[in-house]
Every structure is written in structure tokens, then in C-alpha cells.
Write an enzyme that holds these catalytic residues in place. Structure first.
Site, PDB file in Angstrom:
ATOM      1  N   LYS A  99      -9.573   0.397  -7.841  1.00 18.49           N
ATOM      2  CA  LYS A  99     -10.497  -0.471  -7.855  1.00 18.49           C
ATOM      3  C   LYS A  99     -11.741  -0.062  -8.417  1.00 18.49           C
ATOM      4  O   LYS A  99     -12.121   0.560  -9.035  1.00 18.49           O
ATOM      5  CB  LYS A  99     -10.463  -0.514  -6.605  1.00 18.49           C
TER       6      LYS A  99
ATOM      7  N   THR B 280      -5.552   5.457  -4.836  1.00 19.93           N
ATOM      8  CA  THR B 280      -4.728   4.394  -4.174  1.00 19.93           C
ATOM      9  C   THR B 280      -2.930   4.947  -4.941  1.00 19.93           C
ATOM     10  O   THR B 280      -1.914   3.891  -3.965  1.00 19.93           O
ATOM     11  CB  THR B 280      -4.658   3.314  -5.372  1.00 19.93           C
TER      12      THR B 280
ATOM     13  N   ASP C  97     -11.015   6.294   1.104  1.00 21.95           N
ATOM     14  CA  ASP C  97     -10.401   5.600  -0.167  1.00 21.95           C
ATOM     15  C   ASP C  97      -8.847   4.689   0.429  1.00 21.95           C
ATOM     16  O   ASP C  97      -8.432   4.009   0.033  1.00 21.95           O
ATOM     17  CB  ASP C  97     -10.436   5.013  -1.114  1.00 21.95           C
TER      18      ASP C  97
END
Length: 286
Positions: free
Chosen positions: A11, A104, A136
Site C-alpha cells: 500500500k 500485508t 494496518d
């Protein structure tokens, strides 16, 4: 299912504001997150027992300090899985770079374990688990374009941002998110990014409106400590980027281009000048 492969996408932050420091030491943030087409690959394999992590990266731990391990352990404990798993990580996303590489991978692990063991979890289930690993992670489970608030876990999906070309450059330094937030004085922030205006620009499909509002308050800390970040930002604009910004706590810088040829020339030039250790030319993805 005995084996499963999944991509874990990076991201960038199109805008990042810190509203205030909370009593628990965390910071309340308001930011626009965007998935880009740079990804790690994770391969899952069922085993008799235990968790084994392997990777082609020499920079990452493969023990319980790895977020992949933590995510796998969380799923095994939560859903009483009696078997084990072997997970191999093929690393492409820059490390300690402000691109949520670890988060992620953890998000992809939650998804991968769900599929491998046929657990039937919804995205909402996985996002609620993800926040236990890191702020996140819920966003990385969801992906796309989103407004993130709270400590980053309160997410509002947004319409896809307009198409463009994204030049990503990570200089040969690693930045600790902890260091950046510890050195940020939230009360001393003079100018806050117009995140609400950026959300409106996304709804209106106005790329220029988004680019005009690209700001990151963490630059006040990271750029001061690492001047190379500003140098890359300036160089990207000289090479045709409409705007450029540091992602997250840095040190990765991205520049937004409308024309692919110009973006490609800028990529070649940055590579030739060796301003960054890792360079990518990519696009937004959902």
C-alpha cells in the site's frame, strides 16, 4: 486443500494526517490508503503440526517475531486447528519502507489459512482478527482505496481512485515506524492535510483533486532525518511527476504520472542516477 498460493499487495498513503497522540501512546490518524501492484507471494502447505516459515529474504526473521508466524498462530489457536502449516514467503515489497510489507503478509496469511483449512471466515472476521496483529492489517485484508481512522483500524471503503502510473523508489535506508512516531510532536503540526477534500476528490473521480491534496505529516520527522527522501521527491517532479510523497513513515517515495512513457523515462533516469535501491513502476489496484 493441501496447498494454496496468494499474493500480498503493498500500500501507499495518498494522504496521512496525525490528529493527536492518545493516552495509551498510540496516535489517532486519518489517512487515505491505496493498494498498488507490488506484491509478495506466499505459498501454504499443510503439515502434521507446527508452524514453519521460510523466505528468500535474508533480512527477515522466520521465528515467532515474524508477523506471518503470528498470524498463522492466531488462526490455529482461534479455530482449534490440529494440523500444522509450512509457509514460504517470496519477498518483493521493500522492507521497513512505509508500504505495509509485514502487515500485508500477515493479512495474506489470515486469508491463506482460511482457504487452506476451509474455515469459512468472512473478510470482516479476518479484519477483526487482523487488528490484534497490527493496525494496518485490517486494511491489508480489505485492500483497494480506503479512508482509515482511529489507529488505522476504522476503515471506510472508497470508490477506486482514477487510473494513473505510480513510480515507487525506496532509498538504501530502513526507517523504524516506532522512531518516527516517537519523534513526532502531534501538537506541533502546523498544517494538517485536507483528507476530507481528498475523499471528495476520489468520489468525484478527480485525479488532480487527489494530487493537489497529497500530504504526509510524518515527513516532518523522516525527511529531516533522511534528506535523501526530499531529494527523490524533488527529482521525481523534475522528471514529470505531477506530485510526489513519502509513503507511511518512509523512506519510500512515490510519484504520480499520467503518461506511461514519461513514467518509464523517469524510472530509467532514477535507476541510472542510483538515487534509490529499489524502484518499481506500477499502478493502483483494487
Amino acid at each position: 486443500m493441501n496447498e494454496y498460493r496468494i499474493k500480498a499487495y503493498a500500500k501507499i498513503n495518498l494522504g496521512l494526517d496525525v490528529v493527536r497522540r492518545l493516552e495509551n501512546g498510540y496516535h489517532e490518524v486519518k489517512m487515505v490508503m491505496q493498494t498498488v501492484g507490488i506484491y509478495d507471494v506466499l505459498d501454504f502447505q499443510r503439515t502434521a503440526r507446527g508452524i514453519v516459515i521460510t523466505t528468500d529474504s535474508g533480512e527477515l526473521p522466520t521465528n515467532e517475531d515474524n508477523l506471518i508466524y503470528k498470524a498463522a498462530k492466531l488462526m490455529i489457536e482461534k479455530y482449534h486447528i490440529t494440523e500444522g502449516v509450512k509457509i514460504h514467503l517470496e519477498k518483493h515489497i521493500p522492507i521497513a519502507a512505509g508500504m505495509a510489507g509485514g502487515s500485508t503478509d500477515a493479512a495474506a496469511t489470515l486469508k491463506g489459512m482460511n482457504r487452506l483449512f476451509d474455515l469459512g471466515c468472512t473478510l470482516k472476521d479476518l479484519m477483526e482478527l487482523g487488528v490484534k496483529i497490527g493496525a494496518d492489517v485490517p486494511y491489508c485484508v480489505m485492500g483497494g482505496t480506503a479512508l482509515a481512522e482511529g489507529i488505522g483500524e476504522k476503515l471506510t471503503p472508497l470508490a477506486p481512485a482514477p487510473d494513473c502510473y505510480v513510480l515507487v523508489a525506496k532509498p538504501d535506508i530502513n526507517v523504524s515506524t516506532k522512531y518516527v512516531y516517537e519523534h513526532l510532536d502531534a501538537q506541533e503540526i502546523r498544517k494538517h492535510p485536507d483528507i476530507d477534500g481528498m475523499v471528495e476528490a476520489i468520489a468525484e473521480e478527480s485525479l488532480q483533486g487527489i494530487l493537489d491534496r497529497m500530504e504526509n505529516v510524518l515527513e516532518t520527522v523522516t525527511v529531516s532525518a533522511y534528506p535523501i527522501i526530499q531529494k527523490i521527491k524533488d527529482r521525481m517532479k523534475e522528471l514529470g511527476a505531477i506530485n510526489s510523497l513519502m509513503s507511511g513513515s518512509g523512506p519510500t517515495v512515490f510519484g504520480i504520472f499520467v503518461e506511461k512513457d514519461m513514467a518509464r523515462r523517469a524510472y530509467d533516469k532514477l535507476e541510472e542516477e542510483q538515487l534509490a535501491k529499489q524502484i518499481f513502476l506500477t499502478e493502483f489496484c483494487e
